[in-house]
Structures are given as structure tokens and as C-alpha cells.
Design a protein around this motif. Sequence first.
Motif, short mmCIF file in Angstrom:
data_model
loop_
_atom_site.label_atom_id
_atom_site.label_comp_id
_atom_site.label_asym_id
_atom_site.label_seq_id
_atom_site.Cartn_x
_atom_site.Cartn_y
_atom_site.Cartn_z
N PHE A 49 0.81 -1.21 0.00
CA PHE A 49 0.00 0.00 0.00
C PHE A 49 0.85 1.27 0.00
CE2 PHE A 49 -2.41 -3.00 2.97
CZ PHE A 49 -3.11 -3.60 1.94
N PHE A 50 2.17 1.13 -0.14
CA PHE A 50 3.08 2.27 -0.01
C PHE A 50 2.70 3.40 -0.96
CE2 PHE A 50 6.82 4.75 -1.11
CZ PHE A 50 7.46 4.96 0.10
N ASP A 51 2.51 3.07 -2.22
CA ASP A 51 2.21 4.10 -3.22
C ASP A 51 0.89 4.79 -2.91
OD1 ASP A 51 3.34 5.21 -5.78
OD2 ASP A 51 1.32 4.72 -6.47
N LYS A 52 -0.10 4.02 -2.47
CA LYS A 52 -1.40 4.58 -2.14
C LYS A 52 -1.29 5.55 -0.96
CE LYS A 52 -3.73 2.35 -5.26
NZ LYS A 52 -4.46 3.05 -6.34
N SER A 53 -0.58 5.14 0.09
CA SER A 53 -0.48 5.96 1.29
C SER A 53 0.31 7.24 1.06
CB SER A 53 0.19 5.15 2.42
OG SER A 53 -0.64 4.10 2.84
N PHE A 54 1.47 7.10 0.42
CA PHE A 54 2.38 8.24 0.35
C PHE A 54 2.19 9.08 -0.91
CE2 PHE A 54 4.40 5.34 3.31
CZ PHE A 54 4.73 6.20 4.35
N ASN A 55 1.97 8.46 -2.04
CA ASN A 55 1.87 9.22 -3.29
C ASN A 55 0.44 9.66 -3.61
OD1 ASN A 55 4.63 9.07 -3.78
ND2 ASN A 55 4.44 7.10 -4.81
#
Length: 458
Positions: free
Chosen positions: A45-51
Motif C-alpha cells: 500500500f506504499f504508493d497509495k499511502s504516500f503518493n
Amino acid sequence: MSGNQEHPNYPSIDQSDRVLPRNLRQSGDPGIQMLVSTRVRKSPFFDKSFNEEGAWRCTVYNRTYHPRGLVEPEDGGAMAEYEALTEKVTLWDVAVERQIRVKGPDAEALTDYLITRDATQIETMKGKYVILCNEKGGILNDPVLLRVADDEFWFSISDSTLMQWIQGVNVGKDFDVEVDEIDVAPMQIQGPLSEDVMIDVVGEEVSDIAYYGLMEAEINGCEVLISQTGFSGEKGFEIYVKDATKYGERVWDPVMETVKEHGGMQIAPGHHRRIAAGILSWGQDMDHETSPFQVNLGYQVPDDKEGDYIGKEVLEEQKEQIENGEYPFNLKLVGLKMAGEPIRDYAPDFWIVSDPDTGEECGYMTSPWYNPDLDTNIGLGFVPAEKLQNETDANLNDEIYEEDLDIEFQVHLPDEYAEEDDEPVFATVAEVPFKESVNPSAREQAKLGAAQQAQQND
């Protein structure tokens, strides 16, 4: 801030029963930048959370980047996230809760040997909050344990390495199991409207899940496991995405969209709310040198578990000592209500606690925050067990948490929160939990049951 100028790491605070003392130097927040590199894992979920959702800061938890701020400080910061959590609904990226699977014919036997509670009593498709201890009785981890099949358990772990421990234990025991980290990533949906969100996402049957119950489902064509659990004290659910590296974002999108349709948002895990609920955080409130009897987890050490488990002999000895009025630890975790300006963000240090009668530095805060419902600063902190014993008749294992007590300490807050620069604020020992949970824990249920029984006897 006042303190021991000769020894900035505060060796005057009695940590003599630890091998590795806490670093209590008051270094503050130096405003450093976190390096993003391949040494630390990015969750599915990194891209969803941060970007996409704009998480602006993170920490590292289980060697994975973990979002810890979505609302910018100028827009209300963490306290705006608290409002969303307690009044609407929120989505959390908690893929850092790595899933360690124990699977095979001896899965129940190994799991029962690892945890203090009785694994044989956990039904299939049910979960349980558990602790694992080392041979000295120190808490290694406090996961949610999911029994997804008769021969398969998932340890949804807190922030300490556990897979290698379980594998190492099994080297000597040779149980017929496989121990691996699996490609499953959880997200949490927490808040009063969480059930409404889950009904929209997976259907009405989600309302039938009991607290700590499990349900298989599909979201956007992807297999997930759903539990009614969470880290907030509010009503909530967790969605465990299977094959998360491939399908994590495909599940995230419809859940995030539904949360927003109900007026919610993504937030960081609600530490301000879990403190009010008396929920502990491994690494802050406890670690491998902390006994469950120091931190309100004595109920995790049963009287009637027949099977052997790691740490059993030591923990039973400690329990007997406490029942005989001989508390075997220097410091005890308690709840404190504190004066001072509202603490609206994470503490960068373990703030020092002193005894107002002597002025001696004697303990430290682990998890402080402001609670708007109580309109006061609250927190968990370690204080001298001897002072508690001298000033109350309460049993230090259980009764110390049952009501506000007229026992005072002083907390050395940073100047931004202090009433006067370089002056500590007063704090009193408080009932824990500070605010009731929507789903009371086993400890809270026992407390409520005892209170109801006392009323009936009256």
C-alpha cells in the motif's frame, strides 16, 4: 527542562533490573529526514499511502515504512485524525503487521508452547490477543493470533522480529510444521461507521462476525480474510489481503472509495485513541525485558493452562510473589492524568517522571497524549512500585488500574507543553482504560463482570 545535568541519560532512575536500560536522554526532535532505500521494505500500500493519499511522515515498523501522519499540522494534524476516527470512519495502512504462518500437523502444539494462553481453546476461524515471552518472562511480541484452519495459525505481529524466534524454538523441538512469513497485508477500517463501510464493501454478513471472529470474503475479485479487530478502542475491522504484492492496491481502491463516501479518510494508526483505551504498544510500553505483570497483562498468564510454554516457570513464580505481596520489579506501568498544555503529537523522548515529595527522578512516560473527550493530558508511564505500595492498598497486578488514585507524580514536559519553562507539571495515577472501548478486552470484561457481581451482592 530540569534534570540530572551530570548524567544526561538519567542513570538515577532505577533500571537495575534491566540488562539494557532505556535511553532516557531528552534529545527532542532534531528535525531529521528519513532516508528511503531498498534496505527497508515498501508495503503493497506504499504508493497509495504516500503518493496518492499524501502521507507526509513515516516511521519504520517491522523493517517496513509505516505512514504516521496524513493530515498536515496546519490543518489540525493528529487531532483532526482523532476526530475522524471517533466520529466517522478511517482507513489505516497496517501492512507492517507482518503475518507469520505456522502450518502443519503440529501447528497447534507449537503455537501452544509459544504463547502464554491456551491455543487448544482457540476455535478455527477465531482470533485471540496473545503474548509470547522468553524464558525470563519478558514479552517478545503481543500479536493478534488468527486460527485460519485446524492446522494453520497466523501471528499478526507487533513491532519485533518473531519469525526467526519461532523458527529457532522449533530447531530444538522439531514440531512437524512450516514457519514462514506469508504474502498477506492487513488494512484497518476503524470508527463508528466502520460496519457501514464493510457492509457496502462485502455485504450484510459482515455484521455477523463476532469480536475476534473471522470471515472469508472477496473484494474486487480478490480473496481476503476479515476480522472484527483493531488497535483503536473504537468499533473496527481488519482486512487481510491475500497475495498482497499482486492484489493489495486492487483491494485498497474500493475500500478507500467507500470510506470517503461515508465522510472518512485515511489516517495514521490512532495512538491517541489506543492510549485512552489502555492498549499497549510494543517497544514503547513494553519490550523483551518487561514482564506482563508490570504492564497490566497479568491476565495473559492463566492459572489453569495444562500445557508447558516458554517462560511458564518464571511467570508462575512472579505471580505467586505478587499474590504474597512481594512485587518483584522496581517499576510499574500506570495511567497518569497530567496538567500542562495539550500534547497533540508523538513524544520524541521518554519524558522523565519525578517524585514531588523528594524531587528525585524516578520514572518515565512511555505513551502520552491529550484526550479531548476528557479534556486533559493522559498517558502511560513507569513509576516506582515501592511508592505505589506505600501509598495504596490496591493490588499492583490488577486493582491499581481500577480507579483514579490520590498518588501524585511530576512529569518533566518539554517547554512547549509545560505550564512554566523548566518546571514539571503535576500528574495523578488514573484508572485504565481512561475511556471505555467499544469492544472491551478480556481484562475489561472481567473487570465489568466483577463490578456487576458486586452490585448484585449489594
